[in-house]
Write a protein that holds these residues in place. Structure first.
Motif, mmCIF file in Angstrom:
data_model
loop_
_atom_site.group_PDB
_atom_site.id
_atom_site.type_symbol
_atom_site.label_atom_id
_atom_site.label_comp_id
_atom_site.label_asym_id
_atom_site.label_seq_id
_atom_site.Cartn_x
_atom_site.Cartn_y
_atom_site.Cartn_z
ATOM 1 N N SER A 33 -16.707 11.745 -3.498
ATOM 2 C CA SER A 33 -17.099 10.949 -2.336
ATOM 3 C C SER A 33 -16.044 11.058 -1.256
ATOM 4 C CB SER A 33 -17.250 9.479 -2.734
ATOM 5 O OG SER A 33 -18.310 9.322 -3.632
ATOM 6 N N GLY A 34 -16.454 10.814 -0.024
ATOM 7 C CA GLY A 34 -15.540 10.890 1.102
ATOM 8 C C GLY A 34 -14.279 10.071 0.867
ATOM 9 N N GLN A 35 -13.141 10.739 0.964
ATOM 10 C CA GLN A 35 -11.847 10.084 0.794
ATOM 11 C C GLN A 35 -11.176 10.008 2.163
ATOM 12 O OE1 GLN A 35 -10.783 8.774 -2.300
ATOM 13 N NE2 GLN A 35 -12.941 9.241 -2.655
ATOM 14 N N ILE A 36 -10.595 8.872 2.446
ATOM 15 C CA ILE A 36 -10.026 8.618 3.765
ATOM 16 C C ILE A 36 -8.506 8.550 3.689
ATOM 17 C CG2 ILE A 36 -12.075 7.550 4.765
ATOM 18 C CD1 ILE A 36 -11.032 4.843 3.832
ATOM 19 N N GLY A 37 -7.892 8.527 4.842
ATOM 20 C CA GLY A 37 -6.430 8.511 4.938
ATOM 21 C C GLY A 37 -5.854 7.134 4.745
ATOM 22 N N VAL A 38 -5.978 6.642 3.534
ATOM 23 C CA VAL A 38 -5.535 5.290 3.186
ATOM 24 C C VAL A 38 -4.679 5.370 1.932
ATOM 25 C CG1 VAL A 38 -6.351 3.002 2.478
ATOM 26 C CG2 VAL A 38 -7.620 4.285 4.188
ATOM 27 N N THR A 39 -3.647 4.539 1.863
ATOM 28 C CA THR A 39 -2.808 4.497 0.669
ATOM 29 C C THR A 39 -3.561 3.796 -0.456
ATOM 30 O OG1 THR A 39 -1.790 2.371 1.210
ATOM 31 C CG2 THR A 39 -0.700 4.357 2.100
ATOM 32 N N SER A 41 -2.737 1.224 -1.930
ATOM 33 C CA SER A 41 -2.702 -0.220 -1.693
ATOM 34 C C SER A 41 -3.574 -0.648 -0.519
ATOM 35 C CB SER A 41 -1.256 -0.689 -1.478
ATOM 36 O OG SER A 41 -0.714 -0.070 -0.322
ATOM 37 N N GLY A 42 -4.253 0.314 0.133
ATOM 38 C CA GLY A 42 -5.189 -0.034 1.197
ATOM 39 C C GLY A 42 -4.643 0.034 2.605
ATOM 40 N N GLU A 43 -3.420 0.518 2.765
ATOM 41 C CA GLU A 43 -2.838 0.603 4.111
ATOM 42 C C GLU A 43 -3.378 1.825 4.852
ATOM 43 O OE1 GLU A 43 1.504 0.204 4.118
ATOM 44 O OE2 GLU A 43 1.295 -0.619 2.081
ATOM 45 N N ILE A 44 -3.685 1.629 6.122
ATOM 46 C CA ILE A 44 -4.147 2.720 6.969
ATOM 47 C C ILE A 44 -3.010 3.068 7.936
ATOM 48 C CG2 ILE A 44 -5.830 3.482 8.692
ATOM 49 C CD1 ILE A 44 -7.777 1.380 7.535
ATOM 50 N N PRO A 45 -2.343 4.203 7.727
ATOM 51 C CA PRO A 45 -1.255 4.576 8.630
ATOM 52 C C PRO A 45 -1.782 4.865 10.037
ATOM 53 C CG PRO A 45 -1.261 5.970 6.652
ATOM 54 C CD PRO A 45 -2.526 5.175 6.661
ATOM 55 N N ALA A 46 -0.985 4.583 11.043
ATOM 56 C CA ALA A 46 -1.359 4.881 12.421
ATOM 57 C C ALA A 46 -1.220 6.370 12.721
ATOM 58 C CB ALA A 46 -0.501 4.063 13.385
ATOM 59 N N HIS A 52 -4.355 12.501 7.468
ATOM 60 C CA HIS A 52 -4.898 13.769 6.970
ATOM 61 C C HIS A 52 -4.304 14.091 5.596
ATOM 62 C CE1 HIS A 52 -7.323 15.735 10.227
ATOM 63 N NE2 HIS A 52 -6.834 14.698 10.883
ATOM 64 N N GLN A 53 -3.009 13.908 5.460
ATOM 65 C CA GLN A 53 -2.342 14.162 4.176
ATOM 66 C C GLN A 53 -2.922 13.273 3.090
ATOM 67 O OE1 GLN A 53 1.972 14.012 4.219
ATOM 68 N NE2 GLN A 53 2.030 13.484 2.058
ATOM 69 N N LEU A 54 -3.029 11.982 3.363
ATOM 70 C CA LEU A 54 -3.547 11.037 2.370
ATOM 71 C C LEU A 54 -4.996 11.340 1.992
ATOM 72 C CD1 LEU A 54 -2.014 7.707 3.687
ATOM 73 C CD2 LEU A 54 -1.638 8.694 1.410
ATOM 74 N N ALA A 55 -5.821 11.708 2.963
ATOM 75 C CA ALA A 55 -7.226 11.990 2.661
ATOM 76 C C ALA A 55 -7.330 13.150 1.661
ATOM 77 C CB ALA A 55 -7.999 12.306 3.939
ATOM 78 N N LEU A 112 -15.548 6.606 12.180
ATOM 79 C CA LEU A 112 -15.741 6.402 10.745
ATOM 80 C C LEU A 112 -15.949 4.914 10.494
ATOM 81 C CD1 LEU A 112 -13.044 8.958 9.559
ATOM 82 C CD2 LEU A 112 -15.525 9.231 9.459
ATOM 83 N N ALA A 113 -15.975 4.494 9.243
ATOM 84 C CA ALA A 113 -16.313 3.110 8.892
ATOM 85 C C ALA A 113 -15.337 2.081 9.467
ATOM 86 C CB ALA A 113 -16.395 2.963 7.379
ATOM 87 N N ASP A 114 -14.107 2.476 9.701
ATOM 88 C CA ASP A 114 -13.089 1.616 10.308
ATOM 89 C C ASP A 114 -12.548 2.384 11.510
ATOM 90 O OD1 ASP A 114 -10.331 0.655 10.869
ATOM 91 O OD2 ASP A 114 -10.624 -0.607 9.101
ATOM 92 N N ALA A 115 -12.491 1.770 12.652
ATOM 93 C CA ALA A 115 -12.083 2.449 13.889
ATOM 94 C C ALA A 115 -10.673 3.040 13.809
ATOM 95 C CB ALA A 115 -12.176 1.480 15.068
ATOM 96 N N ARG A 116 -9.842 2.560 12.868
ATOM 97 C CA ARG A 116 -8.479 3.095 12.733
ATOM 98 C C ARG A 116 -8.449 4.429 11.985
ATOM 99 N NH1 ARG A 116 -5.928 -1.772 9.651
ATOM 100 N NH2 ARG A 116 -8.023 -1.644 8.784
ATOM 101 N N LEU A 117 -9.526 4.765 11.293
ATOM 102 C CA LEU A 117 -9.570 5.993 10.501
ATOM 103 C C LEU A 117 -9.855 7.199 11.391
ATOM 104 C CD1 LEU A 117 -11.627 4.638 7.489
ATOM 105 C CD2 LEU A 117 -9.186 5.196 7.520
ATOM 106 N N VAL A 118 -9.150 8.320 11.110
ATOM 107 C CA VAL A 118 -9.329 9.535 11.908
ATOM 108 C C VAL A 118 -9.857 10.713 11.093
ATOM 109 C CG1 VAL A 118 -7.543 8.820 13.546
ATOM 110 C CG2 VAL A 118 -6.931 10.349 11.640
ATOM 111 N N VAL A 119 -9.929 10.584 9.744
ATOM 112 C CA VAL A 119 -10.343 11.716 8.911
ATOM 113 C C VAL A 119 -10.977 11.216 7.611
ATOM 114 C CG1 VAL A 119 -8.075 11.914 7.811
ATOM 115 C CG2 VAL A 119 -9.577 13.913 7.870
#
Length: 139
Positions: A33-39, A41-46, A52-55, A112-119
């Motif tokens: 399933s689509g994986q996003i750039g989130v740690t 623990s749920g943190e979304i880096p700016a 991109h690395q996290l995704a 994407l589902a959260d406006a802070r997400l880029v990938v």
């Protein structure tokens, strides 16, 4: 066996991906399933590069849980929200694919589902199925 498909009757790839991939019979297939750039623990880096690395790390972690790695990827769909990130996408994909070239699609989307997400990265992978245990091996 995973077999890259190439033909001169379609345009050559613009970067490091295959025109197509064939999965021979006897393989198990995993859809990530689509994986996003989130740690975890749920943190979304700016930072877009960190996302991109996290995704990719997250997508490959799901594959690892299925006993697979980047060499098993047959198709990658990546969604980015900024056309300026195309080079970042390619550099990150190439680093994580380590020379492996699956079929791939890059889509530039409005969000994407959260406006802070880029990938977001989703993958299809395949590996040879393990032979079932015989009754003698099971006992």
């Amino acid at each position: 066996m995973l077999k890259p498909i190439e033909t001169s009757k379609a345009p050559k790839p613009f970067s490091a991906y295959a025109q197509g991939m064939e999965i021979s019979p006897g393989h198990r297939v995993v859809h990530v399933s689509g994986q996003i750039g989130v740690t975890v623990s749920g943190e979304i880096p700016a930072d877009p590069a960190r996302q991109h690395q996290l995704a990719w790390e997250n997508a490959l972690a799901v594959l690892a849980a299925a006993g697979m790695d980047q060499r098993n990827v047959v198709d990658a769909h990546v969604y980015i929200t900024d056309p300026a990130h195309v080079a970042l996408y390619r550099e990150t994909r190439d680093r994580f694919m380590q020379g492996h070239k699956p079929a791939a699609t890059l889509l530039i989307v409005a969000g994407l589902a959260d406006a802070r997400l880029v990938v977001e990265v989703d993958l299809v992978a395949a590996a040879e199925a393990e032979a079932p245990a015989t009754s003698a091996e099971a006992s």
